[in-house]
Motif scaffolding. Structure first.
Motif, PDB file in Angstrom:
ATOM      1  N   VAL A  84       0.830  -1.203   0.000  1.00 60.31           N
ATOM      2  CA  VAL A  84       0.000   0.000   0.000  1.00 60.31           C
ATOM      3  C   VAL A  84       0.866   1.256   0.000  1.00 60.31           C
ATOM      4  CG1 VAL A  84      -0.234   0.238   2.521  1.00 60.31           C
ATOM      5  CG2 VAL A  84      -2.087   1.003   1.007  1.00 60.31           C
ATOM      6  N   ALA A  85       2.074   1.177   0.542  1.00 62.30           N
ATOM      7  CA  ALA A  85       2.983   2.328   0.512  1.00 62.30           C
ATOM      8  C   ALA A  85       3.350   2.673  -0.917  1.00 62.30           C
ATOM      9  CB  ALA A  85       4.250   2.010   1.316  1.00 62.30           C
ATOM     10  N   LYS A  86       3.675   1.666  -1.698  1.00 64.93           N
ATOM     11  CA  LYS A  86       4.040   1.855  -3.091  1.00 64.93           C
ATOM     12  C   LYS A  86       2.889   2.472  -3.877  1.00 64.93           C
ATOM     13  CE  LYS A  86       5.935  -1.018  -6.856  1.00 64.93           C
ATOM     14  NZ  LYS A  86       6.359  -2.394  -7.188  1.00 64.93           N
ATOM     15  N   TYR A  87       1.690   2.001  -3.613  1.00 66.45           N
ATOM     16  CA  TYR A  87       0.510   2.485  -4.331  1.00 66.45           C
ATOM     17  C   TYR A  87       0.155   3.907  -3.910  1.00 66.45           C
ATOM     18  CZ  TYR A  87      -4.198   2.250  -6.383  1.00 66.45           C
ATOM     19  OH  TYR A  87      -5.327   2.483  -7.133  1.00 66.45           O
ATOM     20  N   TRP A  88       0.148   4.145  -2.593  1.00 69.18           N
ATOM     21  CA  TRP A  88      -0.200   5.481  -2.086  1.00 69.18           C
ATOM     22  C   TRP A  88       0.804   6.524  -2.544  1.00 69.18           C
ATOM     23  CZ3 TRP A  88       2.682   8.116   1.869  1.00 69.18           C
ATOM     24  CH2 TRP A  88       2.115   9.335   2.251  1.00 69.18           C
ATOM     25  N   ALA A  89       2.089   6.169  -2.554  1.00 70.63           N
ATOM     26  CA  ALA A  89       3.128   7.139  -2.895  1.00 70.63           C
ATOM     27  C   ALA A  89       3.016   7.630  -4.331  1.00 70.63           C
ATOM     28  CB  ALA A  89       4.511   6.527  -2.659  1.00 70.63           C
ATOM     29  N   ARG A  90       2.474   6.810  -5.220  1.00 69.61           N
ATOM     30  CA  ARG A  90       2.346   7.223  -6.621  1.00 69.61           C
ATOM     31  C   ARG A  90       1.391   8.395  -6.793  1.00 69.61           C
ATOM     32  NH1 ARG A  90       1.402   1.350  -9.444  1.00 69.61           N
ATOM     33  NH2 ARG A  90       3.486   0.451  -9.099  1.00 69.61           N
ATOM     34  N   GLY A  91       0.394   8.481  -5.935  1.00 69.64           N
ATOM     35  CA  GLY A  91      -0.566   9.571  -6.048  1.00 69.64           C
ATOM     36  C   GLY A  91      -0.521  10.526  -4.878  1.00 69.64           C
ATOM     37  N   GLY A  92       0.514  10.416  -4.056  1.00 74.69           N
ATOM     38  CA  GLY A  92       0.556  11.156  -2.801  1.00 74.69           C
ATOM     39  C   GLY A  92       1.197  12.520  -2.868  1.00 74.69           C
ATOM     40  N   ASN A  93       1.671  12.948  -4.044  1.00 78.08           N
ATOM     41  CA  ASN A  93       2.273  14.275  -4.181  1.00 78.08           C
ATOM     42  C   ASN A  93       3.373  14.490  -3.139  1.00 78.08           C
ATOM     43  OD1 ASN A  93       2.631  16.873  -5.214  1.00 78.08           O
ATOM     44  ND2 ASN A  93       1.026  17.763  -3.910  1.00 78.08           N
ATOM     45  N   LEU A  94       4.320  13.548  -3.102  1.00 77.33           N
ATOM     46  CA  LEU A  94       5.353  13.571  -2.064  1.00 77.33           C
ATOM     47  C   LEU A  94       6.529  14.475  -2.404  1.00 77.33           C
ATOM     48  CD1 LEU A  94       5.492   9.814  -1.006  1.00 77.33           C
ATOM     49  CD2 LEU A  94       4.057  11.663  -0.122  1.00 77.33           C
ATOM     50  N   GLY A  95       6.649  14.886  -3.665  1.00 77.94           N
ATOM     51  CA  GLY A  95       7.747  15.767  -4.035  1.00 77.94           C
ATOM     52  C   GLY A  95       9.048  15.028  -4.230  1.00 77.94           C
ATOM     53  N   VAL A  96      10.147  15.722  -3.978  1.00 79.50           N
ATOM     54  CA  VAL A  96      11.482  15.188  -4.238  1.00 79.50           C
ATOM     55  C   VAL A  96      11.971  14.380  -3.034  1.00 79.50           C
ATOM     56  CG1 VAL A  96      13.889  15.804  -4.728  1.00 79.50           C
ATOM     57  CG2 VAL A  96      12.027  17.103  -5.771  1.00 79.50           C
ATOM     58  N   GLY A  99      -4.638  12.505  10.368  1.00 78.16           N
ATOM     59  CA  GLY A  99      -5.476  12.992  11.457  1.00 78.16           C
ATOM     60  C   GLY A  99      -4.934  12.599  12.821  1.00 78.16           C
ATOM     61  N   SER A 100      -4.295  11.431  12.903  1.00 82.35           N
ATOM     62  CA  SER A 100      -3.720  11.004  14.183  1.00 82.35           C
ATOM     63  C   SER A 100      -2.555  11.887  14.600  1.00 82.35           C
ATOM     64  CB  SER A 100      -3.252   9.547  14.092  1.00 82.35           C
ATOM     65  OG  SER A 100      -2.100   9.420  13.271  1.00 82.35           O
ATOM     66  N   LEU A 101      -2.018  12.661  13.648  1.00 78.72           N
ATOM     67  CA  LEU A 101      -0.931  13.605  13.941  1.00 78.72           C
ATOM     68  C   LEU A 101      -1.439  15.028  14.091  1.00 78.72           C
ATOM     69  CD1 LEU A 101       1.638  12.326  11.271  1.00 78.72           C
ATOM     70  CD2 LEU A 101       1.473  11.633  13.667  1.00 78.72           C
ATOM     71  N   GLY A 102      -2.758  15.207  13.993  1.00 74.81           N
ATOM     72  CA  GLY A 102      -3.322  16.550  14.014  1.00 74.81           C
ATOM     73  C   GLY A 102      -3.033  17.297  12.729  1.00 74.81           C
ATOM     74  N   ASP A 103      -2.909  16.584  11.631  1.00 76.26           N
ATOM     75  CA  ASP A 103      -2.501  17.164  10.350  1.00 76.26           C
ATOM     76  C   ASP A 103      -3.519  16.755   9.286  1.00 76.26           C
ATOM     77  OD1 ASP A 103      -1.017  18.500   8.469  1.00 76.26           O
ATOM     78  OD2 ASP A 103       0.783  17.263   8.676  1.00 76.26           O
ATOM     79  N   THR A 104      -3.393  17.336   8.118  1.00 78.69           N
ATOM     80  CA  THR A 104      -4.227  16.971   6.978  1.00 78.69           C
ATOM     81  C   THR A 104      -3.333  16.756   5.757  1.00 78.69           C
ATOM     82  OG1 THR A 104      -4.585  19.287   6.374  1.00 78.69           O
ATOM     83  CG2 THR A 104      -6.232  18.260   7.809  1.00 78.69           C
ATOM     84  N   ALA A 105      -3.876  16.090   4.754  1.00 81.29           N
ATOM     85  CA  ALA A 105      -3.150  15.840   3.514  1.00 81.29           C
ATOM     86  C   ALA A 105      -4.049  16.212   2.342  1.00 81.29           C
ATOM     87  CB  ALA A 105      -2.734  14.372   3.425  1.00 81.29           C
ATOM     88  N   PRO A 106      -3.467  16.624   1.221  1.00 80.24           N
ATOM     89  CA  PRO A 106      -4.283  16.923   0.043  1.00 80.24           C
ATOM     90  C   PRO A 106      -4.974  15.680  -0.476  1.00 80.24           C
ATOM     91  CG  PRO A 106      -1.944  16.938  -0.528  1.00 80.24           C
ATOM     92  CD  PRO A 106      -2.019  16.838   0.966  1.00 80.24           C
ATOM     93  N   HIS A 107      -6.064  15.876  -1.194  1.00 77.68           N
ATOM     94  CA  HIS A 107      -6.836  14.759  -1.725  1.00 77.68           C
ATOM     95  C   HIS A 107      -5.945  13.856  -2.573  1.00 77.68           C
ATOM     96  CE1 HIS A 107     -10.500  12.670  -2.987  1.00 77.68           C
ATOM     97  NE2 HIS A 107      -9.989  12.644  -4.214  1.00 77.68           N
ATOM     98  N   TRP A 108      -5.997  12.574  -2.278  1.00 71.70           N
ATOM     99  CA  TRP A 108      -5.194  11.599  -3.021  1.00 71.70           C
ATOM    100  C   TRP A 108      -5.892  11.236  -4.321  1.00 71.70           C
ATOM    101  CZ3 TRP A 108      -5.850   6.605  -4.817  1.00 71.70           C
ATOM    102  CH2 TRP A 108      -4.685   5.912  -5.169  1.00 71.70           C
ATOM    103  N   ILE A 109      -5.137  11.199  -5.409  1.00 69.72           N
ATOM    104  CA  ILE A 109      -5.697  10.894  -6.728  1.00 69.72           C
ATOM    105  C   ILE A 109      -5.110   9.590  -7.225  1.00 69.72           C
ATOM    106  CG2 ILE A 109      -5.922  11.692  -9.118  1.00 69.72           C
ATOM    107  CD1 ILE A 109      -5.692  14.542  -8.081  1.00 69.72           C
ATOM    108  N   ARG A 110      -5.961   8.716  -7.706  1.00 69.29           N
ATOM    109  CA  ARG A 110      -5.533   7.424  -8.227  1.00 69.29           C
ATOM    110  C   ARG A 110      -4.463   7.608  -9.300  1.00 69.29           C
ATOM    111  NH1 ARG A 110      -8.400   2.392  -8.993  1.00 69.29           N
ATOM    112  NH2 ARG A 110     -10.248   3.385  -8.133  1.00 69.29           N
ATOM    113  N   PRO A 111      -3.377   6.814  -9.248  1.00 73.34           N
ATOM    114  CA  PRO A 111      -2.302   6.960 -10.233  1.00 73.34           C
ATOM    115  C   PRO A 111      -2.801   6.818 -11.663  1.00 73.34           C
ATOM    116  CG  PRO A 111      -1.622   5.510  -8.462  1.00 73.34           C
ATOM    117  CD  PRO A 111      -3.084   5.778  -8.252  1.00 73.34           C
ATOM    118  N   THR A 112      -2.291   7.652 -12.548  1.00 72.03           N
ATOM    119  CA  THR A 112      -2.666   7.600 -13.958  1.00 72.03           C
ATOM    120  C   THR A 112      -2.359   6.230 -14.536  1.00 72.03           C
ATOM    121  OG1 THR A 112      -2.150   9.942 -14.177  1.00 72.03           O
ATOM    122  CG2 THR A 112      -2.324   8.658 -16.213  1.00 72.03           C
ATOM    123  N   GLY A 113      -3.331   5.675 -15.254  1.00 74.76           N
ATOM    124  CA  GLY A 113      -3.119   4.376 -15.881  1.00 74.76           C
ATOM    125  C   GLY A 113      -3.403   3.207 -14.975  1.00 74.76           C
ATOM    126  N   SER A 114      -3.793   3.461 -13.712  1.00 75.42           N
ATOM    127  CA  SER A 114      -4.088   2.373 -12.794  1.00 75.42           C
ATOM    128  C   SER A 114      -5.475   1.837 -13.082  1.00 75.42           C
ATOM    129  CB  SER A 114      -4.013   2.871 -11.351  1.00 75.42           C
ATOM    130  OG  SER A 114      -4.319   1.853 -10.449  1.00 75.42           O
TER     131      SER A 114
END
Length: 279
Positions: free
Chosen positions: A60-72, A243-258
């Motif tokens: 799930v890390a591999k999948y989430w990271a593709r659409g997670g806008n993690l940057g460099v 949320g468990s960190l008191g933080d938010t993340a931008p909306h996750w988008i399914r990887p292109t071509g998935s």
């Protein structure tokens, strides 16, 4: 003949069957793979300390990271010179994010030290983890079809009402055998001042046991592509993690071509963060 009960290997056959001390020992060393020296290092060694920490592990890390806008990618976590984790610090969060084991899996003998070194080095105030559990193998009073399998959680402290309302506890007698279990173990003992919350996404697969040896990272690994989870499922898991960190993340988008497991190209298999897997 006297036999040392603290010896690391099985006694030679003569110690069991004979008084002759010059016989060849035909018995193999059954625990040799446990004796690997585990060298864990973070590169560079000046990654931010004191930030909250997000650790996503495995499929799930591999999948989430593709659409997670993690940057460099800003760093890496290495075990015996093999890159196991990738570190990111995207602009939309103050948390450090580690994508762990996307292209190789840790043996059991490396998990605890890997978790300990990372937590010792980064000294996070809070830790949130993302991983999977096998829905078909999960033991409950009534069988739950994969389509209805919920998110589940484990934590070193009482969780908030939002987590309780959107996920169910990962309950005994089920056990977790991934590196996430080692992180929670360390967080509940030597790092008890840091709260840890693990969010588990259901997987339709039954995980194979951890390998006995640490294989080199294979950035074009095609033996098993990540399962194609829905945007709804991943966004809900992401919301609970941050949320468990008191933080938010931008909306996750399914990887292109998935479009289902096995649909990704070789390029997509290695594309985590901007610029792929390389520092």
């Amino acid at each position: 003949m006297d036999v040392d009960p603290l010896a690391d290997t099985v006694p030679p056959r003569y110690a069991v069957e004979s008084d002759e001390e010059d016989e060849f020992n035909p018995l193999p060393t059954t625990a040799s793979y446990l004796d690997h020296v585990t060298e864990v290092e973070l590169i560079p060694d000046n990654l931010p300390q004191g930030n909250n920490l997000v650790i996503a592990t495995g499929e799930v890390a591999k999948y989430w990271a593709r659409g997670g806008n993690l940057g460099v990618q800003i760093g890496g976590c290495y075990v015996n010179k093999v890159q196991v984790g990738l570190a990111f610090n995207p602009s939309w969060t103050k948390s450090t994010i580690i994508v762990s084991e996307p292209f190789t899996r840790l043996p059991v003998w490396a998990m605890h030290q890997y978790a300990s070194v990372i937590l010792d080095a980064l000294k996070p105030a809070k830790v949130a983890l993302l991983d999977t559990y096998s829905a078909p193998a999960y033991i409950s009073e009534k069988p739950v079809p994969f389509e209805d399998a919920p998110l589940r959680y484990l934590a070193t402290h009482p969780v908030d009402d939002t987590t309780k309302s959107k996920a169910e506890a990962f309950a005994p007698p089920n056990i977790l055998q991934s590196t996430s279990a080692s992180f929670l173990s360390v967080l509940s003992t030597t790092h008890s001042q840091s709260h840890g919350t693990l969010i588990l996404v259901p997987s339709p697969r039954i995980d194979p046991p951890p390998p006995k040896i640490l294989e080199p990272s294979n950035f074009l690994r095609s033996d098993q592509d990540p399962f194609d989870w829905s945007e709804t499922m991943i966004n809900l898991a992401q919301d609970l993690v941050f949320g468990s960190l008191g933080d938010t993340a931008p909306h996750w988008i399914r990887p292109t071509g998935s479009a289902g497991a096995g649909a990704s190209s070789a390029r997509k298999k290695s594309d985590v963060g901007e610029g792929g897997m390389y520092i």
